[in-house]
Design a protein around this motif. Structure first.
Motif, PDB file in Angstrom:
ATOM      1  N   GLU A  41     -77.525  43.915   0.582  1.00 20.32           N
ATOM      2  CA  GLU A  41     -77.163  44.277   1.997  1.00 20.32           C
ATOM      3  C   GLU A  41     -78.236  44.478   3.036  1.00 20.32           C
ATOM      4  N   ARG A  44     -79.705  41.126   3.556  1.00 17.24           N
ATOM      5  CA  ARG A  44     -78.988  40.394   4.520  1.00 17.24           C
ATOM      6  C   ARG A  44     -79.350  40.758   6.099  1.00 17.24           C
ATOM      7  N   PHE A  52     -75.631  42.965  10.896  1.00 17.36           N
ATOM      8  CA  PHE A  52     -75.003  43.941  10.181  1.00 17.36           C
ATOM      9  C   PHE A  52     -75.430  45.448  10.043  1.00 17.36           C
ATOM     10  N   PRO A 146     -66.519  33.083   4.715  1.00 20.09           N
ATOM     11  CA  PRO A 146     -66.770  33.484   3.389  1.00 20.09           C
ATOM     12  C   PRO A 146     -67.690  32.560   2.760  1.00 20.09           C
ATOM     13  N   PHE A 149     -71.154  33.407   3.825  1.00 24.59           N
ATOM     14  CA  PHE A 149     -71.733  34.468   2.891  1.00 24.59           C
ATOM     15  C   PHE A 149     -72.030  34.092   1.367  1.00 24.59           C
ATOM     16  N   THR A 152     -75.395  32.347   1.806  1.00 24.39           N
ATOM     17  CA  THR A 152     -76.338  33.342   1.765  1.00 24.39           C
ATOM     18  C   THR A 152     -76.790  34.177   0.532  1.00 24.39           C
ATOM     19  N   ALA A 176     -70.652  37.887  -5.037  1.00 24.97           N
ATOM     20  CA  ALA A 176     -70.253  36.988  -3.831  1.00 24.97           C
ATOM     21  C   ALA A 176     -68.894  36.190  -4.665  1.00 24.97           C
ATOM     22  N   THR A 180     -65.310  36.303  -2.393  1.00 26.27           N
ATOM     23  CA  THR A 180     -65.147  35.048  -1.730  1.00 26.27           C
ATOM     24  C   THR A 180     -64.125  34.221  -2.582  1.00 26.27           C
TER      25      THR A 180
END
Length: 309
Positions: A41, A44, A52, A146, A149, A152, A176, A180
């Motif tokens: 996180e 990101r 974020f 999604p 994400f 990423t 992930a 997702t």
């Protein structure tokens, strides 16, 4: 504890002895999944500053913020890499200091890839925006999609994979996957301008190679033709190659390490492919015959047999 509880405790302890491969007792070289997710996180936030964060990111303080985040990532990721290395047979002969030194070097190598990861992700945002008429802004893609994400996390995990860091890339990619429904192995090679639309149920295997400007829809599998030989296939090219500018529609399965989808090909939905497709080819399955009650045969369905989402 009463007798029933004592009996249950003893049975559980016996199962620990019976299946030692599922226990890591009195050992500290086991990675912490929660810490790795926290690190992800923070990565990101580095990749997408201002998206974020709980509070506004002021431009005049961005240098300090980036430095603070790198320090957090460096400290925590180094410890987790060290744990992963100590659990790896190849590093059994290394001393504690050697493992920590190697871990620190790997962290710095990874951090140096952040600008490159951002370069790739910037093209993925463009591909998603240009490829989806339902997208009203690039912010929507970064915050909501999604598929983006999953891409990423893949881009991050792939760099760790290339550094031959054990376990951690899979922890991130499966995190992930769980969120997702999109399963991208960190060992796969994926070029720029990659777009996953909808995404649920997509599987991209370890030795898959994907070129640039590729778009895939939900339920697509890029898999191995057979895994019957199990560990004997480790390191063998067993997943397909997808060249540049290919579109693969929903529900399609493409299998095999020798299968190549040529540049500019379009694969319609629900196809099952185990052989190579030449450049520029359009592949589709004709609509099955529809039956109507009452008879609505005047509604000519045949003209719609080939269509794209």
């Amino acid at each position: 504890m009463n007798d029933n509880i004592n009996k249950t405790v003893n049975e559980i302890l016996e199962s620990y002895s019976k299946h030692e491969q599922t226990c890591r007792l009195s050992e500290d070289n086991i990675i912490n999944k929660s810490v790795l997710i926290h690190v992800l996180e923070e990565i990101r936030k580095l990749l997408f500053p201002g998206y974020f964060d709980k509070n506004r990111v002021r431009e005049e303080y961005i240098g300090y913020i980036v430095g603070d985040r790198i320090e957090f990532i460096q400290y925590n990721l180094k410890k987790q890499i060290a744990k992963a290395l100590k659990g790896c047979e190849k590093c059994n002969d290394l001393s504690y200091d050697e493992v920590m030194e190697k871990s620190e070097k790997l962290v710095y190598e990874f951090l140096s890839k952040i600008p490159s990861i951002r370069d790739y992700l910037a093209t993925d945002v463009v591909a998603a925006f240009n490829g989806d008429p339902a997208a009203y802004s690039t912010d929507e893609i970064i915050l909501c999609y999604p598929g983006f994400f999953a891409i990423t996390v893949y881009r991050v995990a792939h760099e760790l994979w290339k550094l031959k860091i054990p376990m951690i890339p899979r922890v991130l990619s499966e995190y992930a996957h769980g969120l997702t429904g999109i399963d991208i192995h960190p060992g796969a090679t994926i070029g720029k301008y990659f777009f996953i639309d909808h995404g649920t149920g997509i599987v991209i295997g370890e030795t898959t190679e994907i070129g640039e400007n590729v778009k895939i829809y939900q339920g697509v599998t890029l898999g191995a033709l057979s895994t019957r030989k199990g560990q004997q296939l480790k390191g063998v090219k067993r997943h397909p190659t997808i060249r540049d500018n290919v579109t693969i529609y929903s529900g399609t399965t493409i299998l095999g390490g020798e299968t190549v989808i040529g540049k500019g090909a379009t694969i319609g939905g629900n196809a099952f492919i185990v052989n190579s497709i030449t450049e520029g080819m359009k592949v589709s399955i004709k609509n099955p015959e529809l039956q109507f009650s009452p008879d609505l045969s005047e509604n000519n369905q045949d003209k719609y047999w080939y269509w794209m989402i």
